[in-house]
Design a protein around this motif. Structure first.
Motif, short mmCIF file in Angstrom:
data_model
loop_
_atom_site.label_atom_id
_atom_site.label_comp_id
_atom_site.label_asym_id
_atom_site.label_seq_id
_atom_site.Cartn_x
_atom_site.Cartn_y
_atom_site.Cartn_z
N UNK A 186 -7.19 7.68 -5.71
CA UNK A 186 -6.04 6.37 -6.09
C UNK A 186 -5.73 5.96 -4.51
N UNK A 187 -6.03 4.74 -4.43
CA UNK A 187 -5.54 3.84 -3.26
C UNK A 187 -4.23 2.83 -3.33
N UNK A 188 -3.51 3.37 -4.17
CA UNK A 188 -2.30 2.60 -4.47
C UNK A 188 -1.33 2.78 -3.41
N UNK A 189 -0.68 1.69 -2.77
CA UNK A 189 0.19 1.71 -1.85
C UNK A 189 1.63 1.33 -2.57
N UNK A 190 2.77 2.06 -2.39
CA UNK A 190 3.86 1.75 -2.76
C UNK A 190 4.91 1.26 -1.71
N UNK A 191 5.73 0.37 -1.78
CA UNK A 191 6.38 -0.25 -0.96
C UNK A 191 7.62 -0.96 -1.21
N UNK A 192 8.32 -1.38 -0.52
CA UNK A 192 9.56 -2.40 -0.64
C UNK A 192 9.18 -3.84 -0.20
N UNK A 193 9.62 -4.76 -0.83
CA UNK A 193 9.46 -6.21 -0.52
C UNK A 193 10.44 -6.51 0.52
N UNK A 194 10.05 -7.21 1.68
CA UNK A 194 10.96 -7.67 2.70
C UNK A 194 10.97 -9.08 2.74
N UNK A 195 11.82 -9.68 3.50
CA UNK A 195 12.22 -11.07 3.72
C UNK A 195 11.19 -11.73 4.68
N UNK A 196 10.63 -13.00 4.24
CA UNK A 196 9.41 -13.36 4.79
C UNK A 196 8.22 -13.36 3.81
N UNK A 215 10.67 -10.22 -5.33
CA UNK A 215 12.09 -10.69 -4.75
C UNK A 215 12.12 -9.51 -3.65
N UNK A 216 13.10 -9.77 -2.72
CA UNK A 216 13.54 -8.93 -1.52
C UNK A 216 14.01 -7.65 -2.38
N UNK A 217 13.78 -6.57 -1.89
CA UNK A 217 13.95 -5.19 -2.45
C UNK A 217 13.13 -4.64 -3.52
N UNK A 218 12.52 -5.54 -3.84
CA UNK A 218 11.53 -5.08 -5.28
C UNK A 218 10.67 -3.93 -4.73
N UNK A 219 10.46 -2.96 -5.60
CA UNK A 219 9.39 -1.78 -5.31
C UNK A 219 8.33 -2.53 -6.06
N UNK A 220 7.20 -2.50 -5.30
CA UNK A 220 5.55 -3.04 -5.56
C UNK A 220 4.57 -1.93 -5.33
N UNK A 221 3.61 -2.05 -6.21
CA UNK A 221 2.43 -1.21 -6.05
C UNK A 221 1.40 -1.99 -5.73
N UNK A 222 0.50 -1.82 -4.55
CA UNK A 222 -0.33 -2.73 -4.27
C UNK A 222 -1.52 -1.98 -4.10
N UNK A 223 -2.90 -2.69 -4.05
CA UNK A 223 -4.00 -2.37 -3.80
C UNK A 223 -4.89 -3.14 -2.94
N UNK A 224 -5.21 -2.70 -1.80
CA UNK A 224 -5.83 -3.63 -0.82
C UNK A 224 -7.13 -3.95 -1.15
#
Length: 249
Positions: free
Chosen positions: A37-47, A84-93
């Motif tokens: 699994x190559x999923x990245x979990x993160x928080x969305x920031x301003x910008x 939106x800022x502060x959202x939890x996201x899952x990303x795949x490059x």
């Protein structure tokens, strides 16, 4: 002292720009990095905008925000949910470009109760059934008023609830022994008890739990996200497209 103060101020600015939650609230998927699994979990920031995603992989390790190009993913409709800022996201490059995203999912937009309507059908072995007075079920059905038929064929709500910490619950469960004498039967319900993301796909797990609380995986359905809006979820599974509406209490 000035250096420490500057570092502390920068950290506060980063946290403000990403609306960082309490540490105990920031949890990632237990399957992250497992089984390819190559999923990245993160928080969305301003910008962040429709072409660039600015994110913090872990708001508590002191790292700086990173960026991913999401323009192509937006064009291919592979960004699911509203960023939106502060959202939890899952990303795949993107495998061809490590600075671009192939899939972006706002994980908290997945949480909630997702339902669809089902109707019953006459039982296959209807001719063999009898009712309380010994008459055949087919005979009773022929004399059945339309109002009773409508009650028999009432729609039911099926679906699942997705909760934090990979917990899933089925929607639409009934006691089996209360329907054994009914001349109609509803389709089987998938009783999902767990969910997680794997390389941008939603994995829905059917578990069997014994008397000691130990879970055994019976099956896992792989679902590709097709649409995710505040009130609609569309998944592509092995047997085709499945549409759900969000049920709010």
């Amino acid at each position: 002292m000035r250096l420490h103060a500057l570092v502390g101020a920068l950290a506060l600015l980063l946290m403000a720009a990403c609306s960082v939650p309490q540490k105990e609230e920031f949890t990632v998927n237990n399957n992250a990095g497992a089984n390819g699994d190559s999923t990245i979990y993160a928080l969305v920031c301003e910008g962040s905008n429709d072409s660039v995603l600015v994110f913090l992989p872990d708001p508590y390790d002191g790292s700086d925000p990173d960026t991913l190009d999401i323009l192509d993913a937006m064009r291919r409709r592979q960004v699911f949910g509203r960023l939106a800022i502060g959202d939890r996201v899952a990303m795949v490059r993107d495998t061809a470009d490590s600075k671009a995203a192939a899939v972006v999912i706002v994980t908290q937009d997945l949480l909630g109760q997702w339902c669809y309507k089902v109707k019953p059908q006459w039982r296959k072995h209807l001719g063999e059934m009898t009712v309380g007075n010994g008459d055949s079920a087919r005979m009773v059905i022929r004399e059945m008023p339309d109002s009773v038929r409508q009650l028999l064929f009432a729609e039911r709500e099926y679906g699942f609830t997705l909760k934090a910490d990979s917990v899933a619950l089925p929607v639409g469960m009934r006691m089996r022994n209360t329907e054994e004498d009914s001349p109609v039967e509803y389709p089987p319900l998938k009783r999902y008890r767990q969910w997680y993301l794997h390389n941008g796909k939603l994995m829905l797990v059917v578990n069997s739990i014994d008397t000691l609380g130990h879970a055994t995986t019976l099956s896992t359905d792989t679902a590709e996200l097709v649409m995710l809006t505040p009130d609609t979820l569309v998944l592509r599974m092995s047997d085709g497209l499945h549409g759900y509406y969000r049920k709010t209490e």
